[in-house]
Write a protein that holds these residues in place. Structure first.
Motif, PDB file in Angstrom:
ATOM      1  N   ALA A   1       8.461  -1.700   4.259  1.00 57.76           N
ATOM      2  CA  ALA A   1       9.611  -0.885   4.658  1.00 57.76           C
ATOM      3  C   ALA A   1      10.842  -1.405   3.925  1.00 57.76           C
ATOM      4  N   VAL A   2      11.645  -0.493   3.419  1.00 60.11           N
ATOM      5  CA  VAL A   2      12.889  -0.860   2.737  1.00 60.11           C
ATOM      6  C   VAL A   2      14.042  -0.109   3.392  1.00 60.11           C
ATOM      7  N   VAL A   3      15.108  -0.823   3.700  1.00 59.48           N
ATOM      8  CA  VAL A   3      16.345  -0.186   4.160  1.00 59.48           C
ATOM      9  C   VAL A   3      17.387  -0.442   3.088  1.00 59.48           C
ATOM     10  N   SER A   4      17.965   0.634   2.566  1.00 57.14           N
ATOM     11  CA  SER A   4      18.912   0.478   1.464  1.00 57.14           C
ATOM     12  C   SER A   4      20.074   1.450   1.612  1.00 57.14           C
ATOM     13  N   GLY A   5      21.090   1.234   0.773  1.00 53.49           N
ATOM     14  CA  GLY A   5      22.277   2.080   0.801  1.00 53.49           C
ATOM     15  C   GLY A   5      23.530   1.255   1.007  1.00 53.49           C
ATOM     16  N   THR A   6      24.513   1.852   1.623  1.00 52.14           N
ATOM     17  CA  THR A   6      25.800   1.197   1.814  1.00 52.14           C
ATOM     18  C   THR A   6      25.656  -0.102   2.609  1.00 52.14           C
ATOM     19  N   LEU A   7      26.472  -1.083   2.257  1.00 50.89           N
ATOM     20  CA  LEU A   7      26.434  -2.367   2.964  1.00 50.89           C
ATOM     21  C   LEU A   7      26.864  -2.224   4.421  1.00 50.89           C
ATOM     22  N   TYR A   8      27.551  -1.143   4.765  1.00 55.98           N
ATOM     23  CA  TYR A   8      27.896  -0.914   6.174  1.00 55.98           C
ATOM     24  C   TYR A   8      26.625  -0.683   6.994  1.00 55.98           C
ATOM     25  N   LEU A   9      25.643  -0.005   6.408  1.00 56.37           N
ATOM     26  CA  LEU A   9      24.345   0.156   7.074  1.00 56.37           C
ATOM     27  C   LEU A   9      23.559  -1.152   7.035  1.00 56.37           C
ATOM     28  N   ILE A  10      23.542  -1.791   5.873  1.00 56.20           N
ATOM     29  CA  ILE A  10      22.763  -3.028   5.709  1.00 56.20           C
ATOM     30  C   ILE A  10      23.242  -4.094   6.682  1.00 56.20           C
ATOM     31  N   GLY A  11      24.558  -4.212   6.847  1.00 55.69           N
ATOM     32  CA  GLY A  11      25.113  -5.191   7.773  1.00 55.69           C
ATOM     33  C   GLY A  11      24.658  -4.943   9.201  1.00 55.69           C
ATOM     34  N   ASP A  12      24.666  -3.673   9.605  1.00 51.70           N
ATOM     35  CA  ASP A  12      24.228  -3.325  10.959  1.00 51.70           C
ATOM     36  C   ASP A  12      22.750  -3.630  11.162  1.00 51.70           C
ATOM     37  N   VAL A  13      21.934  -3.225  10.213  1.00 42.67           N
ATOM     38  CA  VAL A  13      20.489  -3.437  10.324  1.00 42.67           C
ATOM     39  C   VAL A  13      20.163  -4.931  10.351  1.00 42.67           C
ATOM     40  N   ARG A  14      20.822  -5.676   9.491  1.00 45.31           N
ATOM     41  CA  ARG A  14      20.581  -7.131   9.435  1.00 45.31           C
ATOM     42  C   ARG A  14      20.950  -7.791  10.762  1.00 45.31           C
ATOM     43  N   SER A  15      22.120  -7.447  11.300  1.00 42.43           N
ATOM     44  CA  SER A  15      22.554  -8.021  12.577  1.00 42.43           C
ATOM     45  C   SER A  15      21.583  -7.650  13.699  1.00 42.43           C
ATOM     46  N   TRP A  16      21.134  -6.410  13.684  1.00 45.73           N
ATOM     47  CA  TRP A  16      20.289  -5.910  14.769  1.00 45.73           C
ATOM     48  C   TRP A  16      18.920  -6.588  14.757  1.00 45.73           C
ATOM     49  N   ILE A  17      18.326  -6.704  13.576  1.00 43.16           N
ATOM     50  CA  ILE A  17      16.989  -7.301  13.484  1.00 43.16           C
ATOM     51  C   ILE A  17      17.035  -8.816  13.687  1.00 43.16           C
TER      52      ILE A  17
ATOM     53  N   ASN B   1       0.844  -1.188   0.000  1.00 41.12           N
ATOM     54  CA  ASN B   1       0.000   0.000   0.000  1.00 41.12           C
ATOM     55  C   ASN B   1       0.884   1.245   0.000  1.00 41.12           C
ATOM     56  N   LYS B   2       1.666   1.403   1.087  1.00 37.34           N
ATOM     57  CA  LYS B   2       2.614   2.519   1.156  1.00 37.34           C
ATOM     58  C   LYS B   2       4.038   1.980   1.267  1.00 37.34           C
ATOM     59  N   LEU B   3       4.995   2.760   0.756  1.00 41.50           N
ATOM     60  CA  LEU B   3       6.409   2.371   0.783  1.00 41.50           C
ATOM     61  C   LEU B   3       7.176   3.354   1.669  1.00 41.50           C
ATOM     62  N   HIS B   4       7.780   2.821   2.736  1.00 41.62           N
ATOM     63  CA  HIS B   4       8.565   3.641   3.671  1.00 41.62           C
ATOM     64  C   HIS B   4      10.034   3.247   3.521  1.00 41.62           C
ATOM     65  N   PHE B   5      10.874   4.207   3.227  1.00 34.94           N
ATOM     66  CA  PHE B   5      12.236   3.924   2.759  1.00 34.94           C
ATOM     67  C   PHE B   5      13.271   4.562   3.690  1.00 34.94           C
ATOM     68  N   VAL B   6      14.198   3.751   4.190  1.00 33.77           N
ATOM     69  CA  VAL B   6      15.321   4.246   4.994  1.00 33.77           C
ATOM     70  C   VAL B   6      16.580   4.156   4.136  1.00 33.77           C
ATOM     71  N   MET B   7      17.360   5.233   4.118  1.00 30.99           N
ATOM     72  CA  MET B   7      18.540   5.282   3.248  1.00 30.99           C
ATOM     73  C   MET B   7      19.720   5.847   4.021  1.00 30.99           C
ATOM     74  N   GLY B   8      20.861   5.179   3.922  1.00 29.11           N
ATOM     75  CA  GLY B   8      22.112   5.661   4.502  1.00 29.11           C
ATOM     76  C   GLY B   8      23.245   5.396   3.529  1.00 29.11           C
ATOM     77  N   MET B   9      24.070   6.381   3.285  1.00 28.42           N
ATOM     78  CA  MET B   9      25.078   6.285   2.225  1.00 28.42           C
ATOM     79  C   MET B   9      26.468   6.710   2.714  1.00 28.42           C
ATOM     80  N   LEU B  10      27.474   6.344   1.923  1.00 31.34           N
ATOM     81  CA  LEU B  10      28.812   6.897   2.110  1.00 31.34           C
ATOM     82  C   LEU B  10      28.915   8.195   1.317  1.00 31.34           C
TER      83      LEU B  10
END
Length: 462
Positions: free
Chosen positions: A436-452, A351-360
């Motif tokens: 919900a989508v979390v995208s961007g640098t793998l440094y962020l993705i790695g942290d989010v994946r470990s945390w969840i 229905n709705k797309l909520h996007f988190v983005m973190g970059m180098l």
């Protein structure tokens, strides 16, 4: 000499006592940065008596898709009964993710033993005119030494770090070279045109070694064709020597037909999402076919099809939570943004797309955002826990400007520099029918994946 005396001698020489100490030493080499060039690696290989000559490599370069191609190759070889080493970067959660045998991380005791052997040699190179080897160079040397003298795999799936020609992985001569694609990434180091980037990637092509590529830009493909011709290497190019044809596509299930000069394989199924994974899978299949033809690799068809279906790759269009639905994806450049946007249109419903983005700070963010902004209802800008992070407020300013340009004024743009707080915010906004989508640098993705998944922080390093 007894094991006890060896251990005492190592301790006396200042050797590391734990794998954690060894990893800490390697990771603290990060401030030495990236130093393109092979002189330090060549010297390390010389001091180690050339362990790279004992191994059979499949060398994989490209802007995007390298990790997925490596995952397909590893799974097919492993399920076919071969021992397979895999070297990839950057890692998602733990340093040891990058060096694997049959899908399992290098054991702490093996890492410790190899690092203690290599450290004095690294110090020797550092004291010479060549200077301090980098974190990635040391990691590459550790992987080669581990595979050559501890693990003894039948094949090593070998991913470049950046570029190819001057990448530290390029000290090897592989059985097959693979160049997935060419895009706008690391251009501050590899060159400011697609042709220059292509020339760097084509640097992995070795004399007489066959090459597989999915590169499609005419100017980039011409560079690769000329390089292969000059090296007397046979080039297998997507849509020329091999091709794939979509049969069906749904979430977590895609099927395609594969056509090559040697044979056709109908109805290959994969569980990785996104149309780009069809291309990655076809590239991997072409490399497998070359190993069958040139080196008598034995892969039964039923095993091949099962392995392709079983292949997983963390952090790439990976659904890590079902309530609310949270999708993570390591897209961090314009091409990655385009692929992610296509998958969000074609593969997922919401229905709705909520996007988190973190970059180098080193990336091309405006072109990435142009692909994403037309789709999102909420855009939360955050910051990875990494020294080259892009400022979240700066990203938000860019996003708001682009929203005006493309007439997407209703996008809710939010700044939350703390990525854990950003994660909680997106969770609170994501209803059951939303995504919900979390995208961007793998440094962020790695942290989010470990945390969840594990409620822990990931390690860090390139």
């Amino acid at each position: 000499m007894s094991d006890t005396r060896v251990q005492l001698n190592e301790a006396a020489a200042g050797a590391f006592q734990t794998a954690a100490e060894a990893i800490d030493w390697i990771v603290h080499l990060i401030p030495f940065g990236i130093k393109p060039g092979l002189k330090r690696m060549e010297q390390l290989m010389e001091l180690l008596d050339h362990p790279e000559r004992r191994l059979k490599f499949i060398h994989v370069a490209g802007t995007n898709g390298k990790g997925s191609v490596c995952a397909y190759l590893t799974e097919v070889l492993k399920q076919s009964g071969y021992d397979v080493g895999t070297f990839t970067s950057p890692y998602i959660q733990k340093y040891t993710d990058r060096i694997r045998l049959n899908g399992e991380n290098i054991a702490d005791e093996d890492l410790l033993r190899v690092v203690n052997k290599i450290k004095p040699l690294v110090d020797e190179v550092a004291a010479s005119d060549l200077g301090q080897p980098t974190m990635f160079e040391v990691s590459t040397a550790v992987a080669i030494e581990y595979f050559a003298h501890v693990a003894y795999p039948d094949f090593v799936v070998w991913e470049t770090g950046m570029g190819g020609r001057l990448d530290s992985t390029n000290v090897v001569t592989p059985l097959v070279s693979v160049i997935t694609n060419i895009g706008h990434d690391h251009m501050e180091i590899l060159g400011d045109t697609i042709e220059k980037v292509a020339a760097e990637k084509a640097g992995i092509i070795k004399a007489g070694v066959p090459v597989v590529t999915a590169v499609n830009q005419p100017e980039a493909l011409e560079v690769i064709e000329q390089t292969a011709k000059g090296k007397n290497s046979t080039l297998y190019s997507n849509d020329r020597q091999f091709r794939y044809e979509l049969v069906a596509s749904a979430e977590d299930e895609q099927t395609f037909n594969f056509y090559s000069p040697f044979r056709n394989i109908p109805k290959v199924g994969i569980s990785l999402n996104g149309s780009h994974q069809l291309q990655n899978a076809a590239v991997a299949l072409m490399a497998i076919e070359l190993l069958r033809q040139y080196y008598a690799l034995i892969v039964e068809d039923d095993v091949l099809l099962q392995a392709m279906r079983d292949t997983k790759w963390a952090g790439r269009l990976e659904m890590i939570s079902s309530s609310p639905r949270i999708l993570i994806d390591g897209a961090h450049n314009p091409e990655g943004g385009a692929v992610l946007a296509q998958a969000l249109r074609e593969t997922y419903t919401y229905n709705k797309l909520h996007f988190v983005m973190g970059m180098l700070s080193t990336k091309n963010h405006s072109e990435y955002l142009r692909h994403i902004l037309p789709l999102v209802d909420t855009l939360i800008l955050t910051e990875p826990d990494w020294h080259k992070k892009e400022d979240a407020a700066k990203l938000a300013e860019l996003a708001r400007t682009l929203c005006q340009e493309i007439d997407r004024k209703n996008v809710d743009v939010i700044v939350e520099p703390d990525w854990k707080a950003a994660l909680e915010l997106v969770k609170s906004r994501t209803a059951q029918d939303d995504l919900a989508v979390v995208s961007g640098t793998l440094y962020l993705i790695g942290d989010v994946r470990s945390w969840i998944l594990h409620q822990s922080d990931s390690e860090k390093g390139w």
